[in-house]
Scaffold this motif. Structure first.
Motif, PDB file in Angstrom:
ATOM      1  N   GLY A  65       0.639  -1.236   0.027  1.00  0.00           N
ATOM      2  CA  GLY A  65       0.045   0.266  -0.001  1.00  0.00           C
ATOM      3  C   GLY A  65       0.814   1.344   0.084  1.00  0.00           C
ATOM      4  N   TRP A  66       0.100   2.341  -0.432  1.00  0.00           N
ATOM      5  CA  TRP A  66       0.742   3.524  -0.328  1.00  0.00           C
ATOM      6  C   TRP A  66      -0.072   4.470   0.460  1.00  0.00           C
ATOM      7  CZ3 TRP A  66       5.402   5.035  -2.032  1.00  0.00           C
ATOM      8  CH2 TRP A  66       6.021   4.068  -3.331  1.00  0.00           C
ATOM      9  N   TYR A  67       0.650   5.334   1.555  1.00  0.00           N
ATOM     10  CA  TYR A  67      -0.104   6.138   2.346  1.00  0.00           C
ATOM     11  C   TYR A  67       0.669   7.542   2.312  1.00  0.00           C
ATOM     12  CZ  TYR A  67      -2.033   2.129   4.647  1.00  0.00           C
ATOM     13  OH  TYR A  67      -2.799   1.071   5.097  1.00  0.00           O
ATOM     14  N   ARG A  68      -0.241   8.335   2.584  1.00  0.00           N
ATOM     15  CA  ARG A  68       0.392   9.830   2.464  1.00  0.00           C
ATOM     16  C   ARG A  68       0.294  10.515   3.826  1.00  0.00           C
ATOM     17  NH1 ARG A  68      -2.997  12.508  -2.484  1.00  0.00           N
ATOM     18  NH2 ARG A  68      -4.944  12.970  -1.053  1.00  0.00           N
ATOM     19  N   ALA A 124      -3.656   4.192  -1.678  1.00  0.00           N
ATOM     20  CA  ALA A 124      -3.978   3.086  -2.397  1.00  0.00           C
ATOM     21  C   ALA A 124      -3.222   1.879  -2.049  1.00  0.00           C
ATOM     22  CB  ALA A 124      -3.400   3.240  -3.968  1.00  0.00           C
ATOM     23  N   GLY A 125      -4.055   0.610  -2.181  1.00  0.00           N
ATOM     24  CA  GLY A 125      -3.545  -0.695  -1.662  1.00  0.00           C
ATOM     25  C   GLY A 125      -3.740  -1.661  -2.982  1.00  0.00           C
ATOM     26  N   ILE A 126      -2.928  -2.728  -2.733  1.00  0.00           N
ATOM     27  CA  ILE A 126      -3.215  -3.750  -3.893  1.00  0.00           C
ATOM     28  C   ILE A 126      -2.743  -5.123  -2.869  1.00  0.00           C
ATOM     29  CG2 ILE A 126      -0.672  -3.583  -4.769  1.00  0.00           C
ATOM     30  CD1 ILE A 126      -1.790  -4.500  -7.349  1.00  0.00           C
ATOM     31  N   THR A 127      -3.523  -6.069  -3.244  1.00  0.00           N
ATOM     32  CA  THR A 127      -3.677  -7.424  -2.527  1.00  0.00           C
ATOM     33  C   THR A 127      -2.729  -8.316  -3.223  1.00  0.00           C
ATOM     34  OG1 THR A 127      -5.488  -8.420  -3.660  1.00  0.00           O
ATOM     35  CG2 THR A 127      -5.809  -7.153  -1.808  1.00  0.00           C
ATOM     36  N   SER A 128      -2.364  -9.417  -2.611  1.00  0.00           N
ATOM     37  CA  SER A 128      -1.473 -10.511  -3.271  1.00  0.00           C
ATOM     38  C   SER A 128      -2.151 -11.073  -4.764  1.00  0.00           C
ATOM     39  CB  SER A 128      -1.371 -11.504  -2.604  1.00  0.00           C
ATOM     40  OG  SER A 128      -2.393 -12.261  -2.081  1.00  0.00           O
ATOM     41  N   GLY A 129      -3.604 -11.004  -4.567  1.00  0.00           N
ATOM     42  CA  GLY A 129      -4.266 -11.409  -5.936  1.00  0.00           C
ATOM     43  C   GLY A 129      -4.544 -10.250  -7.017  1.00  0.00           C
ATOM     44  N   PHE A 132      -4.811   8.193  -9.841  1.00  0.00           N
ATOM     45  CA  PHE A 132      -3.593   7.422  -9.323  1.00  0.00           C
ATOM     46  C   PHE A 132      -3.766   5.893  -9.848  1.00  0.00           C
ATOM     47  CE2 PHE A 132      -2.088  10.157  -5.605  1.00  0.00           C
ATOM     48  CZ  PHE A 132      -1.943  11.260  -6.318  1.00  0.00           C
ATOM     49  N   THR A 133      -2.613   4.987 -10.044  1.00  0.00           N
ATOM     50  CA  THR A 133      -2.710   3.885 -10.282  1.00  0.00           C
ATOM     51  C   THR A 133      -1.712   2.881  -9.576  1.00  0.00           C
ATOM     52  OG1 THR A 133      -3.532   4.222 -12.292  1.00  0.00           O
ATOM     53  CG2 THR A 133      -2.705   2.176 -12.071  1.00  0.00           C
TER      54      THR A 133
END
Length: 121
Positions: A35-38, A49-54, A67-68
């Motif tokens: 994930g990205w935090y600010r 933004a966040g992304i899982t293992s899937g 944002f991507t």
């Protein structure tokens, strides 16, 4: 131990783009989430933004469509492509991963040191 190193921050004009990278080193058996935090001055840290293992992704409403987040498993790296940047995007950006480093299969969080993004004319 796991180390996360962010790069790609800087000064950009409104409407411009930046791509942040967060590369990991150390013993990682599996990655759960990235994930990205600010955090802007005087404000709490927030999820961008966040992304899982899937490969499932989630975005803050304020950045949706601009944002991507993406990941390169082979390089142990997560990216944040930021387009149409606004002054209110100015903040220190941190990456956070939850990973398994041992055979107890416990997920642990790791943070990067942060990279400054400044959007200003």
């Amino acid at each position: 131990q796991v180390q996360l190193v962010e790069s790609g921050g800087g000064l950009v004009q409104p409407g411009g783009s930046l791509r942040l990278s967060c590369a990991a080193s150390g013993r990682i058996l599996s990655i759960n989430t990235m994930g990205w935090y600010r955090q802007a001055p005087g404000k709490p840290r927030e999820l961008v933004a966040g992304i899982t293992s899937g490969g499932s992704t989630n975005y803050a409403d304020s950045v949706k469509g601009r944002f991507t987040i993406s990941r390169d498993n082979a390089k142990n790296t997560v990216y944040l492509q930021m387009n149409s940047l606004k002054p209110e995007d100015t903040a220190v950006y941190y990456c956070k991963w939850t990973v398994v480093t041992g055979w107890d299969f416990m997920n642990s969080p790791y943070w990067g040191q942060g990279t400054q993004v400044t959007v200003s004319s």
